[in-house]
Design a protein around this motif. Sequence first.
Motif, PDB file in Angstrom:
ATOM      1  N   ALA A  62      39.722  23.700  39.258  1.00 42.94           N
ATOM      2  CA  ALA A  62      40.735  23.505  38.598  1.00 42.94           C
ATOM      3  C   ALA A  62      41.427  25.006  38.980  1.00 42.94           C
ATOM      4  CB  ALA A  62      40.606  23.230  37.143  1.00 42.94           C
ATOM      5  N   GLY A  63      42.958  25.334  38.898  1.00 40.99           N
ATOM      6  CA  GLY A  63      44.118  26.388  38.766  1.00 40.99           C
ATOM      7  C   GLY A  63      43.289  27.263  39.869  1.00 40.99           C
ATOM      8  N   GLN A  64      42.571  26.422  40.744  1.00 38.12           N
ATOM      9  CA  GLN A  64      42.336  27.955  41.986  1.00 38.12           C
ATOM     10  C   GLN A  64      43.413  27.202  42.857  1.00 38.12           C
ATOM     11  OE1 GLN A  64      38.490  26.813  43.897  1.00 38.12           O
ATOM     12  NE2 GLN A  64      37.333  27.256  41.649  1.00 38.12           N
ATOM     13  N   ILE A  65      43.418  28.818  43.786  1.00 42.60           N
ATOM     14  CA  ILE A  65      44.996  28.221  45.215  1.00 42.60           C
ATOM     15  C   ILE A  65      43.782  27.540  46.376  1.00 42.60           C
ATOM     16  CG2 ILE A  65      45.568  30.163  46.243  1.00 42.60           C
ATOM     17  CD1 ILE A  65      46.855  31.484  44.015  1.00 42.60           C
ATOM     18  N   ALA A  66      44.915  27.118  46.869  1.00 47.40           N
ATOM     19  CA  ALA A  66      44.130  26.211  47.931  1.00 47.40           C
ATOM     20  C   ALA A  66      45.275  26.129  49.055  1.00 47.40           C
ATOM     21  CB  ALA A  66      43.025  25.173  46.963  1.00 47.40           C
ATOM     22  N   LEU A  67      44.249  24.595  50.139  1.00 48.33           N
ATOM     23  CA  LEU A  67      46.045  25.195  51.085  1.00 48.33           C
ATOM     24  C   LEU A  67      46.244  22.655  50.647  1.00 48.33           C
ATOM     25  CD1 LEU A  67      44.587  26.128  53.622  1.00 48.33           C
ATOM     26  CD2 LEU A  67      46.079  27.012  53.415  1.00 48.33           C
ATOM     27  N   PRO A  68      47.276  22.969  51.069  1.00 49.34           N
ATOM     28  CA  PRO A  68      47.496  21.509  49.996  1.00 49.34           C
ATOM     29  C   PRO A  68      46.287  20.255  50.640  1.00 49.34           C
ATOM     30  CG  PRO A  68      49.615  22.255  50.856  1.00 49.34           C
ATOM     31  CD  PRO A  68      48.392  23.095  51.696  1.00 49.34           C
ATOM     32  N   ARG A 158      33.705  38.581  45.289  1.00 52.99           N
ATOM     33  CA  ARG A 158      32.251  38.460  45.230  1.00 52.99           C
ATOM     34  C   ARG A 158      32.325  37.383  43.169  1.00 52.99           C
ATOM     35  NH1 ARG A 158      29.203  44.055  43.455  1.00 52.99           N
ATOM     36  NH2 ARG A 158      31.239  43.516  41.322  1.00 52.99           N
ATOM     37  N   HIS A 159      31.131  36.294  43.675  1.00 55.40           N
ATOM     38  CA  HIS A 159      31.211  35.737  42.620  1.00 55.40           C
ATOM     39  C   HIS A 159      29.562  35.795  42.162  1.00 55.40           C
ATOM     40  CE1 HIS A 159      30.036  31.577  41.253  1.00 55.40           C
ATOM     41  NE2 HIS A 159      32.062  31.520  41.145  1.00 55.40           N
ATOM     42  N   PRO A 160      29.769  35.172  40.560  1.00 48.18           N
ATOM     43  CA  PRO A 160      28.235  36.062  40.365  1.00 48.18           C
ATOM     44  C   PRO A 160      26.998  34.901  40.874  1.00 48.18           C
ATOM     45  CG  PRO A 160      30.310  35.452  38.236  1.00 48.18           C
ATOM     46  CD  PRO A 160      30.510  35.027  40.113  1.00 48.18           C
ATOM     47  N   SER A 161      27.276  34.241  41.259  1.00 45.29           N
ATOM     48  CA  SER A 161      26.091  33.089  41.939  1.00 45.29           C
ATOM     49  C   SER A 161      25.235  34.266  43.041  1.00 45.29           C
ATOM     50  CB  SER A 161      26.850  31.495  42.858  1.00 45.29           C
ATOM     51  OG  SER A 161      28.050  32.465  43.707  1.00 45.29           O
ATOM     52  N   GLY A 162      26.184  34.984  43.941  1.00 51.13           N
ATOM     53  CA  GLY A 162      25.761  35.823  44.623  1.00 51.13           C
ATOM     54  C   GLY A 162      26.542  35.898  45.878  1.00 51.13           C
ATOM     55  N   PHE A 163      28.159  34.530  45.977  1.00 47.89           N
ATOM     56  CA  PHE A 163      28.471  34.541  47.745  1.00 47.89           C
ATOM     57  C   PHE A 163      29.407  35.779  47.241  1.00 47.89           C
ATOM     58  CE2 PHE A 163      32.860  33.319  47.947  1.00 47.89           C
ATOM     59  CZ  PHE A 163      32.620  32.354  49.814  1.00 47.89           C
ATOM     60  N   ASP A 172      49.081  38.262  40.393  1.00 47.84           N
ATOM     61  CA  ASP A 172      47.759  37.717  39.516  1.00 47.84           C
ATOM     62  C   ASP A 172      47.036  36.747  39.876  1.00 47.84           C
ATOM     63  OD1 ASP A 172      50.717  36.272  39.671  1.00 47.84           O
ATOM     64  OD2 ASP A 172      50.815  36.318  37.531  1.00 47.84           O
ATOM     65  N   GLN A 173      47.558  36.857  41.140  1.00 49.24           N
ATOM     66  CA  GLN A 173      46.602  35.183  42.307  1.00 49.24           C
ATOM     67  C   GLN A 173      45.738  35.935  42.660  1.00 49.24           C
ATOM     68  OE1 GLN A 173      47.869  31.671  41.520  1.00 49.24           O
ATOM     69  NE2 GLN A 173      49.527  33.092  40.198  1.00 49.24           N
ATOM     70  N   PHE A 174      45.008  34.935  43.442  1.00 53.25           N
ATOM     71  CA  PHE A 174      43.383  35.768  44.041  1.00 53.25           C
ATOM     72  C   PHE A 174      43.232  34.446  44.681  1.00 53.25           C
ATOM     73  CE2 PHE A 174      39.433  36.878  44.528  1.00 53.25           C
ATOM     74  CZ  PHE A 174      39.612  38.463  44.646  1.00 53.25           C
ATOM     75  N   ILE A 175      43.268  34.883  45.774  1.00 48.70           N
ATOM     76  CA  ILE A 175      42.740  33.032  46.925  1.00 48.70           C
ATOM     77  C   ILE A 175      41.080  34.085  46.886  1.00 48.70           C
ATOM     78  CG2 ILE A 175      43.283  32.359  49.110  1.00 48.70           C
ATOM     79  CD1 ILE A 175      45.912  33.068  48.754  1.00 48.70           C
ATOM     80  N   TRP A 176      40.601  33.024  47.583  1.00 47.97           N
ATOM     81  CA  TRP A 176      39.029  33.099  47.925  1.00 47.97           C
ATOM     82  C   TRP A 176      38.607  31.886  48.194  1.00 47.97           C
ATOM     83  CZ3 TRP A 176      34.448  31.549  45.394  1.00 47.97           C
ATOM     84  CH2 TRP A 176      34.579  31.017  43.953  1.00 47.97           C
ATOM     85  N   GLY A 177      37.116  32.097  48.710  1.00 48.14           N
ATOM     86  CA  GLY A 177      36.131  30.726  48.555  1.00 48.14           C
ATOM     87  C   GLY A 177      36.482  30.212  49.982  1.00 48.14           C
ATOM     88  N   LEU A 178      36.479  28.692  49.850  1.00 48.83           N
ATOM     89  CA  LEU A 178      37.066  28.074  51.413  1.00 48.83           C
ATOM     90  C   LEU A 178      38.561  28.493  51.730  1.00 48.83           C
ATOM     91  CD1 LEU A 178      36.387  25.797  53.907  1.00 48.83           C
ATOM     92  CD2 LEU A 178      37.543  23.949  52.905  1.00 48.83           C
ATOM     93  N   PRO A 205      38.151  36.560  39.539  1.00 50.94           N
ATOM     94  CA  PRO A 205      38.122  36.564  37.908  1.00 50.94           C
ATOM     95  C   PRO A 205      37.907  35.127  37.693  1.00 50.94           C
ATOM     96  CG  PRO A 205      40.506  37.398  39.610  1.00 50.94           C
ATOM     97  CD  PRO A 205      39.624  37.000  40.189  1.00 50.94           C
ATOM     98  N   LYS A 206      37.879  35.577  36.547  1.00 48.18           N
ATOM     99  CA  LYS A 206      37.219  34.047  35.994  1.00 48.18           C
ATOM    100  C   LYS A 206      37.555  33.070  36.102  1.00 48.18           C
ATOM    101  CE  LYS A 206      33.950  36.068  32.274  1.00 48.18           C
ATOM    102  NZ  LYS A 206      33.537  36.589  31.115  1.00 48.18           N
ATOM    103  N   ARG A 207      39.076  32.907  35.879  1.00 49.72           N
ATOM    104  CA  ARG A 207      40.170  31.568  35.913  1.00 49.72           C
ATOM    105  C   ARG A 207      39.870  31.495  37.247  1.00 49.72           C
ATOM    106  NH1 ARG A 207      45.675  31.920  36.703  1.00 49.72           N
ATOM    107  NH2 ARG A 207      46.133  34.043  37.837  1.00 49.72           N
ATOM    108  N   PHE A 208      39.885  31.656  37.832  1.00 51.21           N
ATOM    109  CA  PHE A 208      39.780  31.240  39.384  1.00 51.21           C
ATOM    110  C   PHE A 208      37.994  30.502  40.422  1.00 51.21           C
ATOM    111  CE2 PHE A 208      43.444  33.947  40.163  1.00 51.21           C
ATOM    112  CZ  PHE A 208      44.506  33.480  39.751  1.00 51.21           C
TER     113      PHE A 208
END
Length: 211
Positions: A62-68, A158-163, A172-178, A205-208
Motif C-alpha cells: 500500500a502507498g508504494q510507487i509501482a508500474l501498472p 536501504r531497508h531496515p531488513s538489510g535490503f 516527496d516520491q520514492f521509487i525502490w524495490g522491484l 521512507p516509512k510510508r513507502f
Amino acid sequence: MTPGPVFDPLIEALSARPTRRIADEERTPRGERAAAVLMLFTDTPDPALTFVTRAETLRRHAGQIALPGGRVDPGDLGRADTALREANEEIGLLRSGVAIFGELPPLWVPASGYDVTTVLAAWDGHQRLHPVDPAETGAVHQYPVSQLASNEVRVTGRHPSGFRGPAFALGDQFIWGLTALLVDWVLELAGWRQPWDEDRIVDVPKRFMRD
C-alpha cells in the motif's frame, strides 16, 4: 504505431535476450503464480515513463510507487495482454495507439510469490491517464528518462531488513524495490544510464516500505 528511433538500442538489447537481473537474492521464476507489469514510455525524444501509486487501502505494498500491472487471469492471451488489461483497469489506458516492443525475462518476487514479466511499450502520450478505481490506484505519475537517469535523483535505497538496491528520490516520491530494479535495468539496456553515486545511501521512507 512503430516506436521511434529513441527506442532502437533498447529493442536491440531485448532481442538479444538479456541475462536475468539478480539483486538482493535469487530471482529465478518458481512457476507458481504469474503477473505482468507495463513499462509504458511516451514516444518522444525524452520518453516519459508512467508509474502509479498503489492505494493506501490495499493489503500488499500500500502507498508504494509501482508500474501498472497485476496477476495473470485465465482468459489473458499472454503477458502483454495481462499488462494492457491491468493498465486499462488501473489508469484507463486504451490499447489503441500502444505499441508493445518487448519483454524482460520474468523475475520472482519473494514478497508475493509471483513471477513478474515486464512488458515494454510506447505510446503517443496524448490520452489523460487517471486512477480508475481509488481503492486500487491512488495517483498516476510520469517522469522523463532524463530525470530518472540523473545523478540528482539516483540513490541506493536501504531497508531496515538489510535490503539495499537502486532507488529514485523524486521530491516527496520514492521509487525502490522491484520497480526501481526494473527501471535501472532498462536504463542500462537502452543506453540511457548515466554515472551516479551508488554510495549515496538513503533510508526508504516509512510510508513507502509497507509489505
